[in-house]
Motif scaffolding. Structure first.
Motif, PDB file in Angstrom:
ATOM      1  N   LEU A  18      15.176  28.158  -3.085  1.00  0.00           N
ATOM      2  CA  LEU A  18      14.003  27.485  -3.642  1.00  0.00           C
ATOM      3  C   LEU A  18      14.183  25.992  -3.453  1.00  0.00           C
ATOM      4  CD1 LEU A  18      13.372  29.245  -7.101  1.00  0.00           C
ATOM      5  CD2 LEU A  18      11.870  29.328  -5.106  1.00  0.00           C
ATOM      6  N   ARG A  19      13.064  25.281  -3.370  1.00  0.00           N
ATOM      7  CA  ARG A  19      13.120  23.826  -3.365  1.00  0.00           C
ATOM      8  C   ARG A  19      12.274  23.292  -4.507  1.00  0.00           C
ATOM      9  NH1 ARG A  19      11.242  19.183   0.959  1.00  0.00           N
ATOM     10  NH2 ARG A  19       9.168  19.825   0.217  1.00  0.00           N
ATOM     11  N   LEU A  20      12.917  22.581  -5.393  1.00  0.00           N
ATOM     12  CA  LEU A  20      12.224  21.950  -6.510  1.00  0.00           C
ATOM     13  C   LEU A  20      11.815  20.535  -6.125  1.00  0.00           C
ATOM     14  CD1 LEU A  20      14.507  23.000  -9.510  1.00  0.00           C
ATOM     15  CD2 LEU A  20      12.662  24.277  -8.407  1.00  0.00           C
ATOM     16  N   SER A  21      10.681  20.119  -6.652  1.00  0.00           N
ATOM     17  CA  SER A  21      10.196  18.763  -6.445  1.00  0.00           C
ATOM     18  C   SER A  21      10.017  18.068  -7.789  1.00  0.00           C
ATOM     19  CB  SER A  21       8.848  18.777  -5.709  1.00  0.00           C
ATOM     20  OG  SER A  21       8.963  19.380  -4.444  1.00  0.00           O
ATOM     21  N   CYS A  22      10.198  16.768  -7.777  1.00  0.00           N
ATOM     22  CA  CYS A  22       9.971  15.940  -8.962  1.00  0.00           C
ATOM     23  C   CYS A  22       9.164  14.730  -8.515  1.00  0.00           C
ATOM     24  CB  CYS A  22      11.287  15.512  -9.583  1.00  0.00           C
ATOM     25  SG  CYS A  22      11.125  14.322 -10.932  1.00  0.00           S
ATOM     26  N   ALA A  23       7.862  14.779  -8.770  1.00  0.00           N
ATOM     27  CA  ALA A  23       6.979  13.687  -8.387  1.00  0.00           C
ATOM     28  C   ALA A  23       6.975  12.634  -9.492  1.00  0.00           C
ATOM     29  CB  ALA A  23       5.574  14.210  -8.143  1.00  0.00           C
ATOM     30  N   ALA A  24       7.245  11.400  -9.105  1.00  0.00           N
ATOM     31  CA  ALA A  24       7.360  10.325 -10.086  1.00  0.00           C
ATOM     32  C   ALA A  24       6.182   9.369  -9.991  1.00  0.00           C
ATOM     33  CB  ALA A  24       8.660   9.563  -9.875  1.00  0.00           C
ATOM     34  N   SER A  25       5.780   8.870 -11.143  1.00  0.00           N
ATOM     35  CA  SER A  25       4.801   7.791 -11.215  1.00  0.00           C
ATOM     36  C   SER A  25       5.252   6.829 -12.296  1.00  0.00           C
ATOM     37  CB  SER A  25       3.396   8.326 -11.515  1.00  0.00           C
ATOM     38  OG  SER A  25       3.371   9.028 -12.730  1.00  0.00           O
ATOM     39  N   GLY A  26       4.924   5.568 -12.122  1.00  0.00           N
ATOM     40  CA  GLY A  26       5.342   4.564 -13.093  1.00  0.00           C
ATOM     41  C   GLY A  26       6.736   4.027 -12.846  1.00  0.00           C
ATOM     42  N   LEU A  27       7.423   4.565 -11.867  1.00  0.00           N
ATOM     43  CA  LEU A  27       8.723   4.050 -11.459  1.00  0.00           C
ATOM     44  C   LEU A  27       8.939   4.426  -9.993  1.00  0.00           C
ATOM     45  CD1 LEU A  27      10.899   6.587 -11.116  1.00  0.00           C
ATOM     46  CD2 LEU A  27      10.945   6.467 -13.588  1.00  0.00           C
ATOM     47  N   THR A  28       9.907   3.769  -9.370  1.00  0.00           N
ATOM     48  CA  THR A  28      10.242   4.044  -7.976  1.00  0.00           C
ATOM     49  C   THR A  28      11.547   4.819  -7.936  1.00  0.00           C
ATOM     50  OG1 THR A  28       9.173   1.981  -7.312  1.00  0.00           O
ATOM     51  CG2 THR A  28      10.648   3.016  -5.721  1.00  0.00           C
ATOM     52  N   VAL A  29      11.536   5.989  -7.306  1.00  0.00           N
ATOM     53  CA  VAL A  29      12.713   6.855  -7.345  1.00  0.00           C
ATOM     54  C   VAL A  29      13.928   6.209  -6.692  1.00  0.00           C
ATOM     55  CG1 VAL A  29      11.352   8.970  -7.479  1.00  0.00           C
ATOM     56  CG2 VAL A  29      12.034   8.095  -5.233  1.00  0.00           C
ATOM     57  N   THR A  30      13.699   5.266  -5.785  1.00  0.00           N
ATOM     58  CA  THR A  30      14.825   4.642  -5.104  1.00  0.00           C
ATOM     59  C   THR A  30      15.427   3.486  -5.895  1.00  0.00           C
ATOM     60  OG1 THR A  30      13.255   3.274  -3.875  1.00  0.00           O
ATOM     61  CG2 THR A  30      14.058   5.283  -2.794  1.00  0.00           C
ATOM     62  N   SER A  31      14.805   3.094  -6.983  1.00  0.00           N
ATOM     63  CA  SER A  31      15.337   1.983  -7.767  1.00  0.00           C
ATOM     64  C   SER A  31      15.838   2.423  -9.131  1.00  0.00           C
ATOM     65  CB  SER A  31      14.272   0.895  -7.944  1.00  0.00           C
ATOM     66  OG  SER A  31      13.150   1.402  -8.641  1.00  0.00           O
ATOM     67  N   HIS A  32      15.935   3.726  -9.335  1.00  0.00           N
ATOM     68  CA  HIS A  32      16.447   4.271 -10.581  1.00  0.00           C
ATOM     69  C   HIS A  32      17.494   5.331 -10.280  1.00  0.00           C
ATOM     70  CE1 HIS A  32      12.807   2.389 -12.089  1.00  0.00           C
ATOM     71  NE2 HIS A  32      13.264   2.528 -13.318  1.00  0.00           N
ATOM     72  N   SER A  33      18.311   5.584 -11.270  1.00  0.00           N
ATOM     73  CA  SER A  33      19.192   6.726 -11.168  1.00  0.00           C
ATOM     74  C   SER A  33      18.370   7.970 -11.463  1.00  0.00           C
ATOM     75  CB  SER A  33      20.353   6.617 -12.155  1.00  0.00           C
ATOM     76  OG  SER A  33      21.183   7.764 -12.061  1.00  0.00           O
TER      77      SER A  33
END
Length: 121
Positions: A18-33
């Motif tokens: 399976l492949r899980l996804s986590c779509a982010a808004s309000g932050l940038t995934v590359t600038s957070h842990s």
């Protein structure tokens, strides 16, 4: 406002993927842990995989190392968890999390709602 939305969970037979996804808004995934955690029925939530705050290092929990791969897509602002060779003990609700530093669970201040993964034997 930060929002994390997981998807991709489901029912799969042992040995499947399976492949899980986590779509982010309000932050940038590359600038957070960014991290994945999971919680099995009757058990505490546990760490699965994470990027450190700089994105330079990736960490996996021992039970999933070699079978799971964490990744992220800058353009889609989305984090993924590719899960291969799934085992019944991988059955859990999987959560994505984001924090400015990362590490222990308490350092993550944004969480998704979770997606159920069920692995049948």
């Amino acid at each position: 406002q930060v929002q994390l939305v997981e998807s991709g969970g489901g029912l799969v037979q042992a040995g499947g993927s399976l492949r899980l996804s986590c779509a982010a808004s309000g932050l940038t995934v590359t600038s957070h842990s960014m991290a994945w955690f999971r919680q099995a029925p009757g058990k505490e939530r546990e760490f699965v995989a994470r990027f450190d705050w700089s994105g330079g290092s990736i960490y996996y929990a021992a039970p999933v190392r070699g079978r799971f791969t964490i990744s992220r897509d800058n353009a889609k602002n989305t984090m993924y968890l590719q899960m291969n060779s799934l085992k019944p003990e991988d059955t859990a609700v999987y959560y994505c999390a984001a924090g400015s530093v990362g590490g222990p669970q308490y350092k993550y201040d944004s969480w998704g709602q979770g997606t159920q993964v069920t692995v049948s034997s």
